[in-house]
Design a protein around this motif. Structure first.
Motif, PDB file in Angstrom:
ATOM      1  N   THR A  47       0.759  -0.981  -0.112  1.00  0.00           N
ATOM      2  CA  THR A  47      -0.491   0.118  -0.127  1.00  0.00           C
ATOM      3  C   THR A  47       1.053   1.089   0.288  1.00  0.00           C
ATOM      4  N   LEU A  48       1.561   1.333   0.613  1.00  0.00           N
ATOM      5  CA  LEU A  48       2.206   2.085   0.997  1.00  0.00           C
ATOM      6  C   LEU A  48       3.477   2.460  -0.473  1.00  0.00           C
ATOM      7  N   ALA A  49       4.014   2.009  -0.873  1.00  0.00           N
ATOM      8  CA  ALA A  49       4.763   1.344  -2.394  1.00  0.00           C
ATOM      9  C   ALA A  49       3.506   2.443  -3.418  1.00  0.00           C
ATOM     10  N   VAL A  50       2.203   1.574  -3.682  1.00  0.00           N
ATOM     11  CA  VAL A  50       1.292   2.491  -4.797  1.00  0.00           C
ATOM     12  C   VAL A  50       1.211   3.894  -4.196  1.00  0.00           C
ATOM     13  N   ILE A  51       1.574   4.338  -2.745  1.00  0.00           N
ATOM     14  CA  ILE A  51       1.380   5.598  -2.715  1.00  0.00           C
ATOM     15  C   ILE A  51       2.197   6.943  -3.159  1.00  0.00           C
ATOM     16  N   GLN A  52       3.822   5.785  -2.795  1.00  0.00           N
ATOM     17  CA  GLN A  52       4.491   6.447  -3.132  1.00  0.00           C
ATOM     18  C   GLN A  52       4.819   6.773  -4.687  1.00  0.00           C
ATOM     19  N   VAL A  53       4.413   5.680  -5.527  1.00  0.00           N
ATOM     20  CA  VAL A  53       4.401   5.747  -6.626  1.00  0.00           C
ATOM     21  C   VAL A  53       4.001   7.296  -8.034  1.00  0.00           C
ATOM     22  N   ALA A  54       1.867   6.479  -7.096  1.00  0.00           N
ATOM     23  CA  ALA A  54       1.628   8.214  -6.978  1.00  0.00           C
ATOM     24  C   ALA A  54       2.335   9.549  -7.180  1.00  0.00           C
ATOM     25  N   PHE A  55       2.900   9.357  -6.096  1.00  0.00           N
ATOM     26  CA  PHE A  55       3.620  11.003  -5.890  1.00  0.00           C
ATOM     27  C   PHE A  55       4.600  11.115  -6.893  1.00  0.00           C
ATOM     28  N   GLN A  56       5.273   9.677  -7.171  1.00  0.00           N
ATOM     29  CA  GLN A  56       6.493  11.093  -8.030  1.00  0.00           C
ATOM     30  C   GLN A  56       6.252  10.053  -9.328  1.00  0.00           C
ATOM     31  N   LEU A  57       4.452  10.212  -9.884  1.00  0.00           N
ATOM     32  CA  LEU A  57       4.208  10.226 -11.349  1.00  0.00           C
ATOM     33  C   LEU A  57       3.378  11.632 -11.204  1.00  0.00           C
ATOM     34  N   TYR A  58       3.323  11.671 -10.410  1.00  0.00           N
ATOM     35  CA  TYR A  58       2.622  13.064 -10.342  1.00  0.00           C
ATOM     36  C   TYR A  58       3.260  14.278 -10.651  1.00  0.00           C
ATOM     37  N   TYR A  59       4.134  14.205  -9.069  1.00  0.00           N
ATOM     38  CA  TYR A  59       5.104  14.886  -8.994  1.00  0.00           C
ATOM     39  C   TYR A  59       6.399  15.543 -10.038  1.00  0.00           C
ATOM     40  N   PHE A  60       7.092  13.996 -10.049  1.00  0.00           N
ATOM     41  CA  PHE A  60       8.367  13.923 -10.627  1.00  0.00           C
ATOM     42  C   PHE A  60       7.934  13.803 -11.813  1.00  0.00           C
ATOM     43  N   MET A  61       7.445  13.153 -12.808  1.00  0.00           N
ATOM     44  CA  MET A  61       6.834  12.950 -14.094  1.00  0.00           C
ATOM     45  C   MET A  61       6.518  13.840 -14.569  1.00  0.00           C
ATOM     46  N   HIS A  62       6.169  14.906 -14.113  1.00  0.00           N
ATOM     47  CA  HIS A  62       4.948  16.278 -14.571  1.00  0.00           C
ATOM     48  C   HIS A  62       3.596  15.558 -14.720  1.00  0.00           C
ATOM     49  N   LEU A  63       3.126  14.998 -14.429  1.00  0.00           N
ATOM     50  CA  LEU A  63       1.357  14.082 -14.872  1.00  0.00           C
ATOM     51  C   LEU A  63       0.821  15.117 -14.041  1.00  0.00           C
ATOM     52  N   LYS A  64       1.060  16.121 -13.268  1.00  0.00           N
ATOM     53  CA  LYS A  64      -0.435  17.268 -13.085  1.00  0.00           C
ATOM     54  C   LYS A  64       0.089  18.077 -13.517  1.00  0.00           C
ATOM     55  N   ASP A  65       1.143  18.234 -14.519  1.00  0.00           N
ATOM     56  CA  ASP A  65       0.963  19.518 -15.891  1.00  0.00           C
ATOM     57  C   ASP A  65       0.126  19.495 -16.991  1.00  0.00           C
ATOM     58  N   LYS A  66      -0.718  20.664 -17.643  1.00  0.00           N
ATOM     59  CA  LYS A  66      -1.374  20.261 -18.749  1.00  0.00           C
ATOM     60  C   LYS A  66      -0.592  20.151 -19.734  1.00  0.00           C
ATOM     61  N   ASN A  67      -1.391  19.427 -20.660  1.00  0.00           N
ATOM     62  CA  ASN A  67      -0.448  19.087 -22.198  1.00  0.00           C
ATOM     63  C   ASN A  67       0.593  17.567 -21.805  1.00  0.00           C
ATOM     64  N   HIS A  68       0.038  17.300 -21.013  1.00  0.00           N
ATOM     65  CA  HIS A  68       0.960  15.524 -21.202  1.00  0.00           C
ATOM     66  C   HIS A  68       0.466  14.593 -21.011  1.00  0.00           C
TER      67      HIS A  68
END
Length: 96
Positions: A47-68
């Motif tokens: 469960t902690l690993a899934v949460i950590q992957v979500a953090f990494q995708l959202y912030y460090f892979m810039h999936l929060k930005d538009k046009n991605h």
């Protein structure tokens, strides 16, 4: 305006980085505790690993930005295929 945006983005990166460190520390602590059942520990770590992957995708892979949209589509499609593959292997092992 641009400077405030960069400062806010840096704050988000630092907060998510420290959250990931905290999640990693909680995983190590769960393994180090002797009184907790092994099945709960495994579920907790996953469960902690899934949460950590979500953090990494959202912030460090810039999936929060538009046009991605296309990179996000490929990443989520890959995650879905990986989930289905793991589910299939677990089902095969569990049945036999």
């Amino acid at each position: 305006m641009e400077r405030q945006k960069r400062k806010r983005e840096l704050t988000y990166y630092l907060v998510s980085f420290f959250m990931m460190l905290l999640l990693t520390g909680l995983s190590f602590a769960a393994v180090a505790m002797k009184g907790i059942e092994k099945h709960f520990t495994a579920f907790f770590i996953v469960t902690l690993a899934v949460i950590q992957v979500a953090f990494q995708l959202y912030y460090f892979m810039h999936l929060k930005d538009k046009n991605h949209g296309m990179p996000a589509l490929f990443i989520y499609s890959g995650a879905f295929v990986a989930f289905i593959t793991v589910l299939a292997f677990v089902s095969i092992v569990w049945i036999s």
